[in-house]
Design a protein around this motif. Sequence first.
Motif, short mmCIF file in Angstrom:
data_model
loop_
_atom_site.label_atom_id
_atom_site.label_comp_id
_atom_site.label_asym_id
_atom_site.label_seq_id
_atom_site.Cartn_x
_atom_site.Cartn_y
_atom_site.Cartn_z
N VAL A 276 45.55 -29.56 50.41
CA VAL A 276 44.50 -28.78 51.07
C VAL A 276 43.78 -29.62 52.11
O VAL A 276 43.49 -29.16 53.22
N PRO B 152 41.98 -20.91 48.70
CA PRO B 152 42.03 -20.64 50.14
C PRO B 152 40.65 -20.67 50.79
O PRO B 152 40.52 -21.11 51.95
N MET B 153 39.62 -20.19 50.09
CA MET B 153 38.27 -20.24 50.65
C MET B 153 37.79 -21.67 50.81
O MET B 153 37.16 -22.03 51.82
N GLY C 58 39.74 -24.15 51.28
CA GLY C 58 40.51 -24.65 52.42
C GLY C 58 39.88 -24.26 53.74
O GLY C 58 39.87 -25.06 54.69
N LEU C 59 39.31 -23.04 53.84
CA LEU C 59 38.64 -22.62 55.06
C LEU C 59 37.38 -23.44 55.32
O LEU C 59 37.06 -23.76 56.47
#
Length: 393
Positions: free
Chosen positions: A249, A302-303, A305-306
Amino acid sequence: MNLLLIALGAMFLQQTFAALGRNLPSIIAPAILDDLRLDPAWLGVYVGLGALASLGFQLGCGSFIIRHGALRVSQVALLMLAVGLVLACIGPLGFFALSAVIGAGGAAVSTPASSHLLGRYSPPRYAPLVFSIKQTAVPAGLLLGGLLGPLLTGWWGWRGAMLSSAGACVVLAVLLQPLRAEFDADRVPGRSFRLSDFHTTLAVVIRSRDLFNLSLACFVFNGIQTVFMAYFVVYLTALGHPLAVAGFVFSVATLIAVPGRILWGWIGSVLLPPRVVMGVLALGMAASSVLAGLSGPGWPLPMLGLVGAGLSLTALSWNGVLLAEAARLAPEGMRGAATGGVLSFGQLGALLMPLVFAAVLWLTGRYDYGFLLCAAPALLAGLALLRPPRAAA
């Protein structure tokens, strides 16, 4: 143009391996901390000690660049990184402290050296773009570290990963040797190091209002960048994600900084003044730090990662624009010293902000408070940079 491309390629590789060697201990820190049974707050002390060493090396490197040449100093920087990585593998905390000093010192002088060299060959108008392309080497090094560090640690242990990086630094230092005749042609062998060089480097920055303001921005930018690089992987593992996943990540997030640095460099060369670009980046750092502070165990990967991508696009993407501006504002023949002076303020940020983060972590056991704290200076820096200069007013 051919010499510019060769210089850019050589300095790109130098900065890539410098970033890899400097940040590998932080990337594989969970394995090191677990093996040595250390509290994660010690990571902030390690990073802060390296920043303190970097401060001294950057303040004093100007004379060495002039005397020996930027390429020779680049080679020495790589060898220092290799020695630092080897020392860390010996084991006791004392050797880790020595590793932080030597390795961080090598990484610290690599940037003023590369800026001095590229300043000779870059067209002034496109310097922000050229410097930004060169500085994409830092996220490239972080990408390699995030991908290879956990992989090599799984194969050979964290010591094997560190020794592999040390060997790569030595090999590159040797490969750069054929370029020295051209790129060190401007060296002045009679120039000697003096203790007054520390004062001279600071004076170049402090006596120029523009360089001093640039230095204050560098303090904030480098501080947040260092916190992100030192703690993001550890934070993800603290949330329960495996080291390999956290490293992946981190690598994907830092990959965003490669086109990001080029984009901001192009904007700073063609569309907007560099000061405005840096102001926008500062506000982006503030917003990304707030998001990092609001994140937690309930957030999907994923959040997270953002959030990392937002920090990468801002806190890892300012370097080329700021370094080009420092080189532009520097007195003739003092590009390396002026860059070192500006970056020395950045090293103060890299020293103090991780230590504050570590203190908050030690007192509360929470990472989110530290990230939220980082947002405040970024917001102030952004508002200051976007304020019109007095002359314009």
